[in-house]
Design a protein around this motif. Structure first.
Motif, PDB file in Angstrom:
ATOM      1  N   THR B 155     -12.999  79.709-132.113  1.00  0.00           N
ATOM      2  CA  THR B 155     -13.369  79.972-130.775  1.00  0.00           C
ATOM      3  C   THR B 155     -14.867  80.123-130.800  1.00  0.00           C
ATOM      4  O   THR B 155     -15.741  79.712-129.943  1.00  0.00           O
ATOM      5  N   THR B 156     -15.523  81.108-131.405  1.00  0.00           N
ATOM      6  CA  THR B 156     -16.680  81.559-131.306  1.00  0.00           C
ATOM      7  C   THR B 156     -17.596  80.668-131.761  1.00  0.00           C
ATOM      8  O   THR B 156     -18.784  80.227-131.467  1.00  0.00           O
ATOM      9  N   GLU B 158     -17.189  77.387-132.114  1.00  0.00           N
ATOM     10  CA  GLU B 158     -17.199  76.347-131.157  1.00  0.00           C
ATOM     11  C   GLU B 158     -18.128  76.457-129.793  1.00  0.00           C
ATOM     12  O   GLU B 158     -18.844  75.517-129.484  1.00  0.00           O
ATOM     13  N   SER B 159     -17.879  77.717-129.493  1.00  0.00           N
ATOM     14  CA  SER B 159     -18.795  78.168-128.201  1.00  0.00           C
ATOM     15  C   SER B 159     -20.464  78.156-128.496  1.00  0.00           C
ATOM     16  O   SER B 159     -21.181  78.027-127.710  1.00  0.00           O
ATOM     17  N   HIS B 160     -20.752  78.383-129.749  1.00  0.00           N
ATOM     18  CA  HIS B 160     -22.114  78.630-129.958  1.00  0.00           C
ATOM     19  C   HIS B 160     -22.745  77.595-131.135  1.00  0.00           C
ATOM     20  O   HIS B 160     -23.955  77.914-131.453  1.00  0.00           O
ATOM     21  N   ASN B 161     -21.927  76.496-131.222  1.00  0.00           N
ATOM     22  CA  ASN B 161     -22.375  75.353-132.305  1.00  0.00           C
ATOM     23  C   ASN B 161     -22.736  76.238-133.296  1.00  0.00           C
ATOM     24  O   ASN B 161     -23.682  75.856-134.100  1.00  0.00           O
ATOM     25  N   ARG B 162     -21.819  76.803-134.137  1.00  0.00           N
ATOM     26  CA  ARG B 162     -22.375  77.610-135.445  1.00  0.00           C
ATOM     27  C   ARG B 162     -21.528  76.981-136.524  1.00  0.00           C
ATOM     28  O   ARG B 162     -20.659  76.573-136.537  1.00  0.00           O
TER      29      ARG B 162
ATOM     30  N   GLY D   9     -25.248  83.979-122.892  1.00  0.00           N
ATOM     31  CA  GLY D   9     -25.104  85.028-123.734  1.00  0.00           C
ATOM     32  C   GLY D   9     -24.166  84.870-124.849  1.00  0.00           C
ATOM     33  O   GLY D   9     -23.526  83.479-124.931  1.00  0.00           O
ATOM     34  N   GLY D  10     -23.688  85.976-125.666  1.00  0.00           N
ATOM     35  CA  GLY D  10     -22.680  85.634-126.800  1.00  0.00           C
ATOM     36  C   GLY D  10     -21.357  85.407-126.073  1.00  0.00           C
ATOM     37  O   GLY D  10     -21.007  85.897-124.923  1.00  0.00           O
ATOM     38  N   ASP D  11     -20.638  84.561-126.781  1.00  0.00           N
ATOM     39  CA  ASP D  11     -19.324  84.418-126.045  1.00  0.00           C
ATOM     40  C   ASP D  11     -18.541  85.370-126.483  1.00  0.00           C
ATOM     41  O   ASP D  11     -18.508  86.324-127.217  1.00  0.00           O
ATOM     42  N   ASN D  39     -24.050  75.283-121.788  1.00  0.00           N
ATOM     43  CA  ASN D  39     -24.579  76.041-122.770  1.00  0.00           C
ATOM     44  C   ASN D  39     -25.687  76.968-122.037  1.00  0.00           C
ATOM     45  O   ASN D  39     -26.815  77.126-122.453  1.00  0.00           O
ATOM     46  N   GLY D  65     -13.440  81.953-126.483  1.00  0.00           N
ATOM     47  CA  GLY D  65     -14.534  81.344-126.363  1.00  0.00           C
ATOM     48  C   GLY D  65     -14.642  80.616-124.743  1.00  0.00           C
ATOM     49  O   GLY D  65     -14.169  81.186-124.050  1.00  0.00           O
ATOM     50  N   THR D  66     -15.779  79.596-124.572  1.00  0.00           N
ATOM     51  CA  THR D  66     -16.179  79.206-123.296  1.00  0.00           C
ATOM     52  C   THR D  66     -16.010  77.778-123.451  1.00  0.00           C
ATOM     53  O   THR D  66     -16.530  76.866-124.197  1.00  0.00           O
ATOM     54  N   GLY D  69     -19.536  76.187-123.272  1.00  0.00           N
ATOM     55  CA  GLY D  69     -20.411  76.525-124.351  1.00  0.00           C
ATOM     56  C   GLY D  69     -21.478  77.463-123.644  1.00  0.00           C
ATOM     57  O   GLY D  69     -21.344  77.739-122.566  1.00  0.00           O
ATOM     58  N   THR D  70     -22.181  78.041-124.606  1.00  0.00           N
ATOM     59  CA  THR D  70     -23.256  79.256-124.222  1.00  0.00           C
ATOM     60  C   THR D  70     -24.368  79.118-125.185  1.00  0.00           C
ATOM     61  O   THR D  70     -24.330  78.310-126.208  1.00  0.00           O
ATOM     62  N   ARG D  72     -28.335  81.550-125.921  1.00  0.00           N
ATOM     63  CA  ARG D  72     -29.235  82.734-125.596  1.00  0.00           C
ATOM     64  C   ARG D  72     -30.418  81.940-125.147  1.00  0.00           C
ATOM     65  O   ARG D  72     -31.294  81.686-125.934  1.00  0.00           O
TER      66      ARG D  72
END
Lengths: 341, 341, 341, 341
Positions: B155-156, B158-162, D9-11, D39, D65-66, D69-70, D72
């Motif tokens: 989930t993280t 996906e949320s951060h595109n990592r 910010g961070g998810d 984002n 997650g979100t 998207g998120t 920084r």
């Protein structure tokens, strides 16, 4: 190639992993299409289709239930059911039909196969009583849930000096009861494989509590039955409840124990929580492997078979080796449950 | 009969279930005594004994680790080690010795057996690479923990595109990586069974992110190795770290991906959490069955054997069929990991 | 100083954390002794003592239940109960008595305090209805268990197009129902704070299923009551069952919904699993803080008080501010449950 | 009314619950529209919009997650960032903008508010260091994950007589370290609130292992710092690692302990698993309440405020009471961590 896909019978965790496995492997490895049918055989009969692409199976691996929906519907026992199914399959130009289900679904599959449809079945049932495979989808998660419940009942039983009776699923076989009973350290496990003698259960508990213990856990499969010649009162208690509430066997057992021992006795009926929620890794892996194997079978023309796992390996088993059979808990496992009580 | 019992090698969840199984079955079924040795073979050599009764195993089923303690100590490679072991076993009048352990412990067991001691081994290793058994104690819990971590990273990511690289245990075989990779829906799984080409991994990720995805999960077994001819830089990165921090392979893989793709890439090294905590029901049941089977073997004089599970059944396998062998992940399972990526 | 310690009323997760907090802090910070009493006030009356040292509290933090045992026994309502309690406390030279319990235990504590005993109470109740504190020990774990069950029922409800009724604990207040209902995304939450109109519930479900949904989750607190003027049939259904099976309210609600809507409706009664098993970190921390605060209170002579948490802070609240009061779910939280349905 | 919504910010787990709360309450209670930005602030600057309806928030409650998207990105520190934001908000006719984020996001929100935009903030940060609220979204789940890891390390530490060092998140405040340390029964907790003396830590462990214990758990917040005057070697170890691997403080602490005590010492760096996966019920409830409260605030024109929870109640706090402040762990909680070691 156009592969049809349905989920039938009761839902359970791991179905989505199998659906994902079928779709990813069919599209990625072979370039085949996958046509889903909504709500089991009913959706096939009614032509309720849902083409399945990559976006439909995103993030479904950890999700319980089935994204295709399910229903209890047997085409061969409904008027015109079989014709409707064949009409849809022809209209949708289905080259092979993969059905994920339990006993009933596999039985329906064999009937549809007899009508000339290339069929592949994937076994699922939390009861784990499908013949020919070590594991069916959903069973492993159910054992985890039941064990978690027994763990919780354990601490409260001990704090209050209680007998805790917990009824778990398992209509024809005691796989959940025996496995969760061993894993949870239950004192008594009642499974359909061995009709039980309530007098013996009561004597055992009395003896245990007199000797050294102040609490006990009794696990009862919903399909556990009293041995012939058991006390009449007990047999009469059975079947008192209707359809909405589960728990008749467990309730009868709990009532007998309470009355005859005088111990503070409580009943928990786990019910539907056993068939929902995030699948365990084992059920996700099983579903994934079965999905891949079913597509390989379809692609290579091996039909009228069910995917199965034996030890480390995935196999294909002909319908006629599994249909109409019930896989029972082996003697060795029953003995472990007894000896560790 | 006096049965000796020890746990050797790295600890893992499910050992206490096996200890409990040995004790309950030996005492309850046969009236035998069980003499525990503290801290593995070291405790045998030093005569560090702990007689085990019913009260010692109360409530241990859901507890990870081993109540007997463990240590990495091999009597046959220590000066005077073998003599010390034999002296203790004679002094304690041990009729059969049950050792729960991995490769090293089983190897030591075969050496001690050669010296005339009736030995029975119970396999445990979270790596699951012991030959002759589908499952070893501890593996199943480790897969659960690793899958849970991948679910969280998913989930993280996906949320951060990592790109999330996660290193799991598995020195000689990739059982944890492959199983957790499939269960967690990882895009890339690197296992010792197949030396990997970092160029190919990088190309795959670039292609995937260009095509449709914005994140990826890469699972790396600690024993994964680059194929010969891989980029030199990469190989040089390996082995940079010392003993206290795990993660060298995973770190190298993460660094390469980050540098070459420019994707936001993070590493997680799961480490010791994979071998601790409450065992899954599967590991509790496995330990229980193995404990019962080991006592039955001792009672019937079947020695120089290891307990094993194959499909639904528990077997006894002679030491010489398993010693010194590594069980690898089957091709079919590796293929499922690839095809579902 | 000799500090007495007991746990009374129903057990729950987190009690051992509080016991550990009392013992570690009393011994470590002050050099005081701690004398435990087994099975609540009954053990005080009977002089059933268990001195508590460091070894007694090893590894108890993650274990549910209470190592001291508990019982429902009120010294002031038993013949000679109060005298027996005072006699024991004098014989054991108890300087202050810490009791961990719910309403009943706190009430008993205030009676014993009136007889001149320095008393400190630590609130525990999974119902969370003790006045003066944001949280009581056990509540948080119960909400987690109930939410986990609702999550599981959610996937099966959706796969089968069912109405799932789940009955949770909460006799006088709906804290578990409302919190688990919000966390689990329930469509209807019935709590004691607001007598419900079964007609309105049925209308809501019919409308929802007609509009867009195919399934619903209905959470019912065991203490939920129909509003005056509700359909007679319904009211008559209530109280049909005896003591061994919980579920009367939930069963009545499920039966009404099934009959009047024709929707496939199933009932799950969570029961005793809600009060057992490993405590959540929140309950472990709460128990630890309360244990430390109780010892500090005893050491500084602040008695006839209950430990309490408000926001980030631990407080001491006089008995007379909390005794006999029920803390209800605030309006804002009830509204969140409604608006997110 | 058109309500804008972003996550910055961070998810962390619980963001989707807040998004769902905003959407359900805005649509259901007020008939307002909700316009999501993808984002974080970056999406506002770039006009990357995603209108949010009921179908977008189906089944998101248990998902980490979100869904928005998120990233920084701080509009006020990017060239032309603020203008771009204002242009988008005008183009989309946003009447009020709800931003879910930590320190940085709230700071950006206050800057945007100064430019005349009606802003409401919802606090999220697993570090829990936002001033003015007992809890921020994500913290509670992180404590659960960290405690679960400590529980697992506990059994393996005990079996092997090891010192286990575990590094958890917490840059400026030690909320996770202190809470998970208490819940997991850690022996040493190092938090940013109190610069630590490595000599004292080493002395404590030596004393403990000499006296009675054979293992220890040391929890280190990533922001823990050595006290001035600590051994130079130690300080020099810090900062050896780059950006991809976390763990510098933990690694330094583990290395010092290993060297100076000779104890078998291992490091685990939890890393990103702490911010992913299914949110706990507490985080789902918190997100839901904050989402509802933010919409109510927007509807009633209360802006430049942050939603907050204090005890049982939800409040609105003006930006200027919280901006730029760090909420530290209270002394009482630090003391509980120490006294229960």
């Amino acid at each position: 190639m156009r592969i049809g896909l349905l989920t039938g019978g009761g839902d359970c965790p791991g179905l989505n992993a199998a659906i994902r496995g079928v779709v990813k492997h069919a599209l990625g490895e072979y370039g085949h299409s996958v046509i889903g049918f909504r709500n089991g055989w009913k959706g096939v009969a009614q032509g309720d289709v849902q083409p399945l692409g990559r976006s439909d199976i995103r993030n479904v691996l950890p999700v319980g239930g089935t994204l295709l929906g399910t229903a209890r519907f047997h085409p061969h026992s409904e008027d015109g059911g079989m014709d409707a199914v064949l009409t849809t399959l022809e209209a949708e130009r289905i080259d092979a039909l993969v059905c994920i289900g339990g006993d009933g679904t596999v039985h329906a599959a064999s009937k549809v196969a007899e009508a000339g449809v290339p069929m592949i079945a994937i076994p699922k049932t939390i009861d784990n009583d499908v013949e020919g495979t070590d594991l069916s989808i959903g069973f492993h998660t159910a054992v985890n849930i039941a064990t978690d419940a027994i763990d919780r009942l354990h601490t409260t039983a001990e704090s209050h000096n209680r007998v805790m009776v917990v009824e778990v699923m398992g209509r024809h076989a005691g796989w959940i009861a025996v496995n969760a009973g061993i894993a949870g350290g239950a004192e008594v496990v009642l499974a359909p494989e061995r009709p039980f003698d309530i007098d013996k259960v009561v004597r055992f508990l009395r003896h245990r509590h007199r000797a050294h213990a102040s609490f006990s856990i009794v696990v009862v499969a919903e399909g556990a039955v009293p041995a012939e010649g058991s006390a009449m009162d007990f047999t009469q208690r059975l079947g008192r409840f209707g359809e909405i509430v589960a728990g008749s066997v467990g309730e009868a057992v709990a009532a007998e124990i309470a009355e005859r021992t005088g111990f503070d006795t409580r009943l928990t009926v786990l019910g539907h929580v056993q068939r929902g929620g995030t699948p365990t890794p084992t059920d996700r892996i099983l579903g994934s492997r079965f999905g891949v194997a079913a597509v390989d079978a379809a692609a290579s023309g091996r039909t009228s078979v069910m995917t199965a796992v034996r030890g480390d390996e995935v196999h294909l088993v002909p319908f006629d080796e599994v249909a109409g059979k019930v896989k029972h808990v082996p003697e060795e496992l029953l003995r472990v449950a007894d000896t560790l009580a």
